[in-house]
Design a protein around this motif. Sequence first.
Motif, PDB file in Angstrom:
ATOM      1  N   ASP A  43       3.771   0.523   2.737  1.00 40.59           N
ATOM      2  CA  ASP A  43       5.130   0.348   2.078  1.00 40.59           C
ATOM      3  C   ASP A  43       5.644   1.436   1.491  1.00 40.59           C
ATOM      4  O   ASP A  43       6.977   1.605   1.131  1.00 40.59           O
ATOM      5  CB  ASP A  43       4.896  -0.634   0.907  1.00 40.59           C
ATOM      6  N   SER A  44       5.110   2.526   0.961  1.00 42.07           N
ATOM      7  CA  SER A  44       5.419   3.601   0.494  1.00 42.07           C
ATOM      8  C   SER A  44       4.820   4.919   0.650  1.00 42.07           C
ATOM      9  O   SER A  44       3.551   5.023   0.789  1.00 42.07           O
ATOM     10  CB  SER A  44       5.497   3.252  -1.075  1.00 42.07           C
ATOM     11  N   VAL A  45       5.568   6.050   0.906  1.00 39.40           N
ATOM     12  CA  VAL A  45       5.108   7.411   0.601  1.00 39.40           C
ATOM     13  C   VAL A  45       5.750   8.159  -0.341  1.00 39.40           C
ATOM     14  O   VAL A  45       6.451   8.232  -0.699  1.00 39.40           O
ATOM     15  CB  VAL A  45       5.419   8.085   2.122  1.00 39.40           C
ATOM     16  N   TYR A  46       4.747   8.722  -1.147  1.00 38.44           N
ATOM     17  CA  TYR A  46       5.020   9.734  -2.294  1.00 38.44           C
ATOM     18  C   TYR A  46       5.344  11.120  -2.064  1.00 38.44           C
ATOM     19  O   TYR A  46       4.915  11.655  -1.133  1.00 38.44           O
ATOM     20  CB  TYR A  46       3.950   9.502  -3.296  1.00 38.44           C
ATOM     21  N   LEU A  47       6.495  11.415  -2.707  1.00 40.61           N
ATOM     22  CA  LEU A  47       6.780  12.879  -2.613  1.00 40.61           C
ATOM     23  C   LEU A  47       6.198  13.706  -3.898  1.00 40.61           C
ATOM     24  O   LEU A  47       6.626  13.383  -4.982  1.00 40.61           O
ATOM     25  CB  LEU A  47       8.355  13.012  -2.757  1.00 40.61           C
ATOM     26  N   ASP A  48       5.309  14.538  -3.550  1.00 46.39           N
ATOM     27  CA  ASP A  48       4.935  15.221  -4.696  1.00 46.39           C
ATOM     28  C   ASP A  48       5.501  16.432  -4.938  1.00 46.39           C
ATOM     29  O   ASP A  48       6.460  16.703  -4.229  1.00 46.39           O
ATOM     30  CB  ASP A  48       3.200  15.593  -4.654  1.00 46.39           C
ATOM     31  N   ILE A  49       5.464  17.168  -5.828  1.00 42.99           N
ATOM     32  CA  ILE A  49       6.233  18.304  -6.206  1.00 42.99           C
ATOM     33  C   ILE A  49       7.014  19.180  -5.286  1.00 42.99           C
ATOM     34  O   ILE A  49       7.884  19.834  -5.776  1.00 42.99           O
ATOM     35  CB  ILE A  49       5.565  19.384  -7.296  1.00 42.99           C
ATOM     36  N   ASP A  50       6.367  19.262  -4.057  1.00 44.15           N
ATOM     37  CA  ASP A  50       7.124  20.359  -3.289  1.00 44.15           C
ATOM     38  C   ASP A  50       8.137  19.682  -2.562  1.00 44.15           C
ATOM     39  O   ASP A  50       8.713  20.468  -1.696  1.00 44.15           O
ATOM     40  CB  ASP A  50       5.843  20.591  -2.099  1.00 44.15           C
ATOM     41  N   GLU A  93      12.382   1.796   8.350  1.00 50.73           N
ATOM     42  CA  GLU A  93      10.962   1.242   8.723  1.00 50.73           C
ATOM     43  C   GLU A  93      10.217   0.715   7.633  1.00 50.73           C
ATOM     44  O   GLU A  93       9.064   0.571   7.628  1.00 50.73           O
ATOM     45  CB  GLU A  93      10.050   2.833   8.646  1.00 50.73           C
ATOM     46  N   ASN A  94      11.028   0.003   6.381  1.00 47.60           N
ATOM     47  CA  ASN A  94      10.556  -0.594   5.338  1.00 47.60           C
ATOM     48  C   ASN A  94       9.498   0.231   4.553  1.00 47.60           C
ATOM     49  O   ASN A  94       8.537   0.048   4.193  1.00 47.60           O
ATOM     50  CB  ASN A  94       9.653  -1.910   5.793  1.00 47.60           C
ATOM     51  N   ILE A  95      10.082   1.658   4.538  1.00 49.05           N
ATOM     52  CA  ILE A  95       9.088   2.664   3.900  1.00 49.05           C
ATOM     53  C   ILE A  95      10.141   3.003   2.440  1.00 49.05           C
ATOM     54  O   ILE A  95      11.029   3.487   2.848  1.00 49.05           O
ATOM     55  CB  ILE A  95       8.834   3.966   4.614  1.00 49.05           C
ATOM     56  N   LEU A 101      -1.174  -1.694  -8.679  1.00 48.19           N
ATOM     57  CA  LEU A 101      -0.842  -0.162  -8.084  1.00 48.19           C
ATOM     58  C   LEU A 101      -1.841  -0.058  -6.994  1.00 48.19           C
ATOM     59  O   LEU A 101      -2.976   0.439  -7.362  1.00 48.19           O
ATOM     60  CB  LEU A 101      -0.656   0.867  -9.039  1.00 48.19           C
ATOM     61  N   MET A 102      -1.485   0.119  -5.707  1.00 50.69           N
ATOM     62  CA  MET A 102      -2.597   0.372  -4.763  1.00 50.69           C
ATOM     63  C   MET A 102      -2.055   1.618  -3.967  1.00 50.69           C
ATOM     64  O   MET A 102      -1.266   1.562  -2.979  1.00 50.69           O
ATOM     65  CB  MET A 102      -2.612  -0.734  -3.699  1.00 50.69           C
ATOM     66  N   ARG A 103      -2.561   2.733  -4.556  1.00 50.81           N
ATOM     67  CA  ARG A 103      -1.996   4.159  -3.799  1.00 50.81           C
ATOM     68  C   ARG A 103      -3.121   5.026  -3.733  1.00 50.81           C
ATOM     69  O   ARG A 103      -4.042   5.171  -4.370  1.00 50.81           O
ATOM     70  CB  ARG A 103      -1.237   4.783  -4.662  1.00 50.81           C
ATOM     71  N   ASN A 104      -3.300   5.458  -2.336  1.00 54.35           N
ATOM     72  CA  ASN A 104      -4.134   6.495  -2.084  1.00 54.35           C
ATOM     73  C   ASN A 104      -3.423   8.002  -2.053  1.00 54.35           C
ATOM     74  O   ASN A 104      -2.585   8.234  -1.561  1.00 54.35           O
ATOM     75  CB  ASN A 104      -4.516   6.337  -0.619  1.00 54.35           C
ATOM     76  N   TYR A 133       0.842  -1.058  -0.033  1.00 51.61           N
ATOM     77  CA  TYR A 133       0.048  -0.185   0.043  1.00 51.61           C
ATOM     78  C   TYR A 133       0.874   1.263  -0.044  1.00 51.61           C
ATOM     79  O   TYR A 133       1.947   1.408   0.591  1.00 51.61           O
ATOM     80  CB  TYR A 133      -0.922   0.134   1.212  1.00 51.61           C
ATOM     81  N   GLY A 134       0.547   2.261  -0.669  1.00 55.85           N
ATOM     82  CA  GLY A 134       1.278   3.372  -0.998  1.00 55.85           C
ATOM     83  C   GLY A 134       0.252   4.684  -0.561  1.00 55.85           C
ATOM     84  O   GLY A 134      -0.862   4.612  -0.810  1.00 55.85           O
ATOM     85  N   GLN A 135       1.004   5.756   0.312  1.00 54.00           N
ATOM     86  CA  GLN A 135       0.230   6.762   0.565  1.00 54.00           C
ATOM     87  C   GLN A 135       0.849   7.953   0.081  1.00 54.00           C
ATOM     88  O   GLN A 135       2.190   8.181   0.081  1.00 54.00           O
ATOM     89  CB  GLN A 135       0.314   6.937   2.238  1.00 54.00           C
ATOM     90  N   SER A 136      -0.039   8.915  -0.615  1.00 53.11           N
ATOM     91  CA  SER A 136       0.273   9.907  -1.359  1.00 53.11           C
ATOM     92  C   SER A 136      -0.578  11.135  -1.026  1.00 53.11           C
ATOM     93  O   SER A 136      -1.662  11.093  -0.584  1.00 53.11           O
ATOM     94  CB  SER A 136       0.370   9.552  -2.735  1.00 53.11           C
ATOM     95  N   ARG A 137      -0.206  12.364  -1.303  1.00 53.77           N
ATOM     96  CA  ARG A 137      -0.826  13.493  -1.112  1.00 53.77           C
ATOM     97  C   ARG A 137      -0.059  14.550  -1.939  1.00 53.77           C
ATOM     98  O   ARG A 137       1.079  14.731  -1.780  1.00 53.77           O
ATOM     99  CB  ARG A 137      -0.954  14.064   0.464  1.00 53.77           C
ATOM    100  N   TRP A 138      -0.723  15.473  -2.590  1.00 51.96           N
ATOM    101  CA  TRP A 138      -0.187  16.721  -3.194  1.00 51.96           C
ATOM    102  C   TRP A 138      -0.319  17.815  -2.044  1.00 51.96           C
ATOM    103  O   TRP A 138      -1.113  18.311  -1.946  1.00 51.96           O
ATOM    104  CB  TRP A 138      -0.904  16.926  -4.327  1.00 51.96           C
ATOM    105  N   SER A 139       0.840  18.014  -1.341  1.00 53.62           N
ATOM    106  CA  SER A 139       2.238  17.209  -1.071  1.00 53.62           C
ATOM    107  C   SER A 139       2.500  17.243   0.463  1.00 53.62           C
ATOM    108  O   SER A 139       1.794  18.027   1.135  1.00 53.62           O
ATOM    109  CB  SER A 139       3.309  18.200  -1.604  1.00 53.62           C
ATOM    110  N   TYR A 140       3.129  16.205   0.810  1.00 48.61           N
ATOM    111  CA  TYR A 140       3.777  16.206   2.139  1.00 48.61           C
ATOM    112  C   TYR A 140       4.787  17.156   2.171  1.00 48.61           C
ATOM    113  O   TYR A 140       5.774  16.858   1.258  1.00 48.61           O
ATOM    114  CB  TYR A 140       4.144  14.788   2.523  1.00 48.61           C
ATOM    115  N   MET A 141       4.406  18.086   2.664  1.00 47.18           N
ATOM    116  CA  MET A 141       5.781  19.431   2.617  1.00 47.18           C
ATOM    117  C   MET A 141       6.874  19.511   3.132  1.00 47.18           C
ATOM    118  O   MET A 141       7.921  20.037   2.513  1.00 47.18           O
ATOM    119  CB  MET A 141       4.941  20.672   2.973  1.00 47.18           C
ATOM    120  N   THR A 142       7.139  18.600   3.993  1.00 43.03           N
ATOM    121  CA  THR A 142       8.357  18.311   4.828  1.00 43.03           C
ATOM    122  C   THR A 142       8.756  16.947   5.152  1.00 43.03           C
ATOM    123  O   THR A 142       7.435  16.198   5.168  1.00 43.03           O
ATOM    124  CB  THR A 142       8.301  19.130   6.074  1.00 43.03           C
ATOM    125  N   ALA A 143      10.080  16.759   5.535  1.00 38.86           N
ATOM    126  CA  ALA A 143      10.311  15.360   6.073  1.00 38.86           C
ATOM    127  C   ALA A 143       9.579  14.964   7.269  1.00 38.86           C
ATOM    128  O   ALA A 143       9.085  13.855   7.227  1.00 38.86           O
ATOM    129  CB  ALA A 143      11.908  15.381   6.114  1.00 38.86           C
TER     130      ALA A 143
END
Length: 690
Positions: free
Chosen positions: A195-202, A230-232, A479-482, A167-177
């Motif tokens: 399993d994954s976090v997405y970094l959008d343009i920011d 953390e297996n991310i 592909l399973m991404r929110n 499973y992947g988690q995404s958002r436009w955008s997670y702004m900071t680490a």
Amino acid sequence: MALQKCKITKYTYGKPFFTDAVTEKIAQGEGAPAYVTEIENGFTYQMGDSDVVYGLGENVRGINKRGWHYISNNTDDPNHREDKVSLYGTHNFIIVDGKERFGLFIDYPGKLSFDIGYTERNTLTITAEEMDLDLYILEGESLNDIVKGLRQMIGRSYIAPKWAFGYGQSRWSYMTADEVREVVKKHRENHIPLDSVYLDIDYMERYKDFTINKETFPDFADFVQEMKEENIHLVPIIDAGVKIEEGYDVYEEGVEKGYFCKEADGSYFTGAVWPGLVHFPDMLNPDARKWFGHKYKILMDQGIDGFWNDMNEPAIFYSAKRIKKAMETAKAVDSDNMDMVHFDEFREIVSTLSNNPEDYKSFYHNVDGKGTMVCHDKVHNLFGYNMTRAAGETFEELEPEKRVLMYSRSSYPGMHRYGGIWQGDNLSWWSHLKLNMSMMPSLNMIGFLYTGADLGGFGADTTEDLMLRWLEFGIFTPLMRNHSALGTRRQEAYQFGAMEAMKKIIGLRYGLLPYIYSEYMKSALRGEMYMKPLGFDYENDAFAAKVEDQLLLGDSIMVAPVYEQNAEGRYVYLPETMKMVKFRSLTERTEEILPAGHHYVPIALDEVVIFIRPNHILPLSKGGENVADTDFTDLELLGYVTEEASYEWYDDDGYGRDYENPANYTTFTVKADKTVEVKGQKKLKVQVNL
Ligand code: GLC
């Protein structure tokens, strides 16, 4: 080509542009092509009243494409409404199934129109802007044979690393680490698998590709490593346009080497996307492609092992020339009291700024790197493909032993060898959950197996029930991404009162992984579909051919998701007797044998239902909070066995490319008395549950 069950014939018209979509040599046909009639700039075919037309990949409407018209013209359009004719990708493959059965693949990178009973109910008409194309006619005994033939012709589909099936988690955008850390922490402390976090343009510095904003993401390589522990996996976005900025090395190098797309007068074409003014790397120039591809290494050297390529239709908010003219027009019509005529003029110029066809006509590609210039407009649909190919070729060169996650927004056949796609900027609408479902088999046919939609919906505010229902389908897509857009309601699973239910649904994905991964791998390696319309396996069942909202997933199961708000269940059509398994979680489940025919099946908001085909089994794991944590050696075989079922299970290390190793295969044979025979080289713990 040595294909036993599918005969493919090629017909060449004019001087087609070589797209590299087809990897096999196909014999040229003599005379006029079978089935279709040649017309000016295209072909036509008379359909029978109830013929089904499958295909066209990523497009609006249903699995059966009849009754509408479509134009292959890769477009950045976030409004996937029923009346649209183009989305982000071009997938010129259809299968006509009815009084005759054949497939058509048209290798043509310009605008191609498919009128499938729109102008006249039974008339299929395909027309190209210019008659420079290759037409392939595929004849097979079955629908599955036709697909297999096509796939052998265009080469093996992209294979993602195993972690990318989590499973992947995404958002436009997670702004900071720190914001990313918080998202991970919330998942981990609530035991929502991830399993994954997405970094959008920011994450970038002023939206410049291959840069990191050092203030918001300091010590990036350490951060990537911290997440890996953390297996991310962090997955950054890469955009097609390169910001024009003095001192920015990618820009300066591109200018110096002449690798950006040029106008007729030799100056660089200037468009604007997120960073403001940009140049577009000439992805069709082999040298420029290699140069751009090697830039991914900048992030790979910091530990990144996955990317998504965006805005690569390419999307153009405006061109430098056009906005200048628009400003002048605006000034000319400016008055304290603008009348209708002037207001219309003003509105027209503003509303046609983005993705303007005239802009696509105004720049060129140096297609051989030696100065053969081709107007972008003629090869428009190849841009995203070649951006992704740039990356894919680099990965193969730099990481021959390791898979890298890659998927793109824009696409064309051929790109399926280098990456998957996500289904673009959908909305948090129930109809878009349905659309996600319809696109799956259509994309699978043409080789895009690693695909899925933004779960919960990208634009507009989602609702808790939509999120639940979408996850209930999303657990089945490779592909399973929110993912969600700037300014919309937050939709991470922990934001909802129903978090416990969402956690269990996502957890079920990890239970299903041994099956999902195995079916994915087999469909990639054998050129088959991962998700199929019912008509593909139940060919003599006229009713099955018309089912639009149920899909076969791999060999063993059928899925029938709920996609309507407030529904407490749905009608399901069973082409044969099946075992229904209803999950509240991986361990909380009920089973019932249902005879062939129509059934109303209650499905509560927190339930997932699968239907197991007779004498079929599927391997389940005991679950996990990420892929690395999921034990693929401790399996439960869930099944519906009245006599005997055999399942060929594929599994590998998930990272390497040793796909052909016989050790990857294990065969389970289960009898109705629950005895099991396991053939293979793996040490497994197997428990049978019939
Ligand atoms: C595009 C993408 C979307 C992304 C956004 C910002 O709209 O399709 O997924 O979040 O750009 O980068």
